[in-house]
Structures are given as structure tokens and as C-alpha cells.
Scaffold this active site. Structure first.
Site, PDB file in Angstrom:
ATOM      1  N   HIS A   1      37.634 102.765  40.575  1.00 22.01           N
ATOM      2  CA  HIS A   1      36.237 103.158  40.386  1.00 22.01           C
ATOM      3  C   HIS A   1      35.506 101.882  40.000  1.00 22.01           C
ATOM      4  O   HIS A   1      35.868 101.235  39.037  1.00 22.01           O
ATOM      5  CB  HIS A   1      36.095 104.197  39.280  1.00 22.01           C
ATOM      6  CG  HIS A   1      36.994 105.385  39.440  1.00 22.01           C
ATOM      7  ND1 HIS A   1      38.343 105.340  39.126  1.00 22.01           N
ATOM      8  CD2 HIS A   1      36.744 106.644  39.873  1.00 22.01           C
ATOM      9  CE1 HIS A   1      38.877 106.552  39.343  1.00 22.01           C
ATOM     10  NE2 HIS A   1      37.934 107.356  39.794  1.00 22.01           N
TER      11      HIS A   1
ATOM     12  N   TYR B   1      31.502 106.117  36.767  1.00 28.33           N
ATOM     13  CA  TYR B   1      30.593 106.903  35.931  1.00 28.33           C
ATOM     14  C   TYR B   1      29.888 106.052  34.870  1.00 28.33           C
ATOM     15  O   TYR B   1      28.745 106.303  34.516  1.00 28.33           O
ATOM     16  CB  TYR B   1      31.361 108.006  35.203  1.00 28.33           C
ATOM     17  CG  TYR B   1      31.759 109.182  36.037  1.00 28.33           C
ATOM     18  CD1 TYR B   1      30.847 109.836  36.860  1.00 28.33           C
ATOM     19  CD2 TYR B   1      33.057 109.686  35.984  1.00 28.33           C
ATOM     20  CE1 TYR B   1      31.213 110.936  37.608  1.00 28.33           C
ATOM     21  CE2 TYR B   1      33.434 110.786  36.729  1.00 28.33           C
ATOM     22  CZ  TYR B   1      32.514 111.413  37.534  1.00 28.33           C
ATOM     23  OH  TYR B   1      32.876 112.507  38.274  1.00 28.33           O
TER      24      TYR B   1
ATOM     25  N   THR C   1      29.470 107.746  45.595  1.00 19.02           N
ATOM     26  CA  THR C   1      29.440 107.942  44.152  1.00 19.02           C
ATOM     27  C   THR C   1      30.719 108.604  43.678  1.00 19.02           C
ATOM     28  O   THR C   1      31.404 109.287  44.444  1.00 19.02           O
ATOM     29  CB  THR C   1      28.273 108.854  43.745  1.00 19.02           C
ATOM     30  OG1 THR C   1      28.533 110.193  44.225  1.00 19.02           O
ATOM     31  CG2 THR C   1      26.962 108.360  44.302  1.00 19.02           C
ATOM     32  N   ASP C   2      31.040 108.409  42.398  1.00 23.65           N
ATOM     33  CA  ASP C   2      32.023 109.283  41.774  1.00 23.65           C
ATOM     34  C   ASP C   2      31.419 110.681  41.739  1.00 23.65           C
ATOM     35  O   ASP C   2      30.211 110.852  41.876  1.00 23.65           O
ATOM     36  CB  ASP C   2      32.367 108.801  40.366  1.00 23.65           C
ATOM     37  CG  ASP C   2      33.772 109.236  39.946  1.00 23.65           C
ATOM     38  OD1 ASP C   2      34.298 110.187  40.555  1.00 23.65           O
ATOM     39  OD2 ASP C   2      34.335 108.632  39.018  1.00 23.65           O
ATOM     40  N   TRP C   3      32.227 111.672  41.529  1.00 29.95           N
ATOM     41  CA  TRP C   3      31.831 113.040  41.860  1.00 29.95           C
ATOM     42  C   TRP C   3      31.070 113.734  40.735  1.00 29.95           C
ATOM     43  O   TRP C   3      31.486 113.701  39.576  1.00 29.95           O
ATOM     44  CB  TRP C   3      33.052 113.844  42.283  1.00 29.95           C
ATOM     45  CG  TRP C   3      33.511 113.394  43.637  1.00 29.95           C
ATOM     46  CD1 TRP C   3      33.576 112.091  44.099  1.00 29.95           C
ATOM     47  CD2 TRP C   3      33.934 114.205  44.720  1.00 29.95           C
ATOM     48  NE1 TRP C   3      34.003 112.056  45.390  1.00 29.95           N
ATOM     49  CE2 TRP C   3      34.237 113.343  45.801  1.00 29.95           C
ATOM     50  CE3 TRP C   3      34.091 115.578  44.876  1.00 29.95           C
ATOM     51  CZ2 TRP C   3      34.691 113.823  47.023  1.00 29.95           C
ATOM     52  CZ3 TRP C   3      34.542 116.034  46.097  1.00 29.95           C
ATOM     53  CH2 TRP C   3      34.834 115.166  47.160  1.00 29.95           C
TER      54      TRP C   3
END
Length: 261
Positions: A61, A106, A137-139
Site C-alpha cells: 500500500h 489509507y 485507492t485502498d478500499w
């Protein structure tokens, strides 16, 4: 991993995870490869090569996502040397290996959410490293604002239509987000889809949890086990477990008798 993702029709695998592992209770501890950026870089690069024989790999990430609790609030402060010598070189290595996709993190870095960071997603990733793929994007909470994320360099919001879908058209119409930015995002996604379609192996049949893959997974697990050698120093072993005087071992704490990470 790549062939099992391809078998049911997937085009992209939400992996390779290459964040540095500083604490075993991190929620991604089972996915990444350790705490050393050089080691993690080479393991990640190998995973990218293997996965992308079949589907697009997503390196994540990005960046400095190295903790579990408070990752939605955390702002990580890192000076340029620490950033580029410790927390970013393994990402660059995977980009050099041809990773198609990067997932933003995030957390914040130096005061900016990663999904809103023009420095991370555009200046470093795309301009300095020459990344030609696309950023997702991260979720769920990967971005907070469509305008800022679009300017930063995000191409695709995952997994729900929370910010981009309801707001991007109006932002483009008003001139707050240039149409060129949307064109660039579309080109990046389509380019990688076409590249993957032209370069990956055809989907295999009956590979998901196949006997060969199960044998390989077990072999990998066995080869990865680390055994501590309890060699003596002087007259006593390094670890007290074999000491002649040992009668009991106390294990303390709230998780002492709980099977836990």
C-alpha cells in the site's frame, strides 16, 4: 496465485503487498515479506513477475502503511532520506519490474492523505520513476475528496461509487479538474488492460486449489520456516529452554493462553 486468479476470469490481483513489517500483529503481516527493504524489494519483484504471467499485479500500500490500528487517522512524518532509502525503494523495484497497478494507502504521509498526495502519486511514482500504469485507492476509505484525489494522480476509486462517480463530471465541466487528467487516467487503465491481454498466458482450467498448487504451497511454507539454533555460549545455551536448571517457563499477558497472531 496469478493462474488461480485468471481461472475464474479476473484481470487483476490485489497483490503484491510489500509494506515493511515492523510488528507481527499488523493486519497484513501474513502477506508481506519482512522488515528489510532490499529483501522485500526482491521478493516483491519476483511476485510481480510471476503474477503478471497471468493477470495484472497491484503493488500496495503506497506508502508507509506499516500499522493496523489508527491507519485511517495516522500521519507518518518522514524526511526525504528516510522516505527514499527505507520506505520507497522496494516500491520502485516493483515498478521497474513492470507492475501494472499501484494501490494508495489509507494513512497520511507528511500531512497529506496518500490518496491525495501529488508528491507520492505523481511527482515520485509517475514522473520520477516513470510509472506508466494506473493507481487505485485502498478500499472504502482510500480517498476523501474527488477533486483532490484526481489532481493527486488516482485513476480508479475502489470498490464503491462514493466520490469519483457522483462528482468528477461536474468538476470537469466547471474546469476544476482538467479533461486531460481524465484522459490520462483512461489511457493508463486501457493501456495496461491491453498490455496484459497481449502478454499473459491463457486461462488454465482446474487450477484453483489443485493438487499441484497445494503441494507447492506446502513446500513454500516448509522452506520458509526459520529455526533458531540454540548454541551454547560458555557452558550454557543461548536460550534458557535447555538449561539444566530450567524447571518452568512463565508465559505472561492477556494472550498467554489464546491462539492469536
Amino acid at each position: 496465485m496469478g493462474s488461480e486468479a485468471r481461472a475464474p476470469g479476473a484481470q487483476l490481483l490485489g497483490s503484491v503487498c510489500i509494506n515493511l513489517l515492523h510488528h507481527p500483529a499488523w493486519g497484513r503481516a501474513q502477506e508481506t515479506y519482512g522488515e528489510d527493504p532490499v529483501h522485500v524489494a526482491e521478493m516483491g519483484a519476483a511476485a510481480v513477475r510471476g503474477v503478471q504471467r497471468h493477470v495484472m499485479a497491484c503493488v500496495k500500500h503506497f506508502a508507509l502503511n506499516n500499522m493496523e490500528n489508527a491507519r485511517f487517522q495516522l500521519d507518518v512524518t518522514a524526511r526525504p532520506r528516510v522516505l527514499h532509502e527505507v520506505y520507497l525503494p522496494h516500491f520502485r523495484r516493483c515498478i521497474e519490474e513492470g507492475a501494472a497497478c499501484v494501490m494508495s494507502a489509507y494513512n497520511s504521509v507528511n500531512g497529506e492523505w496518500c490518496g491525495h498526495s501529488h508528491e507520492l502519486l505523481t511527482e515520485i511514482l509517475k514522473e520520477r520513476w516513470g510509472f506508466e500504469g494506473f493507481v487505485i485507492t485502498d478500499w472504502i476509505y482510500g480517498i476523501r475528496d474527488a477533486e483532490s484525489a484526481a489532481h493527486a494522480g488516482v485513476e480508479l476509486e475502489m470498490p464503491f461509487r462514493m466520490h469519483f462517480a457522483p462528482h468528477l463530471a461536474g468538476l470537469v465541466a466547471s474546469g476544476r479538474v482538467p479533461a486531460d487528467r481524465i484522459d490520462d487516467a483512461a489511457r493508463r487503465i486501457i493501456r495496461e488492460m491491453l498490455r496484459a491481454a497481449a502478454s499473459t498466458d491463457a486461462a488454465a482450467v482446474d487450477v484453483v486449489a489443485s493438487p499441484a498448487h497445494r503441494v507447492l504451497a506446502r513446500e513454500v511454507a516448509q522452506q520458509a520456516v526459520v529455526v533458531i539454533r540454540n548454541e551454547p555460549v560458555g557452558s550454557e545455551p543461548v536460550l534458557p529452554l535447555a538449561a539444566s536448571s530450567l524447571r518452568r517457563v512463565a508465559v505472561l499477558g492477556p494472550l498467554a493462553d489464546v491462539v492469536n497472531t
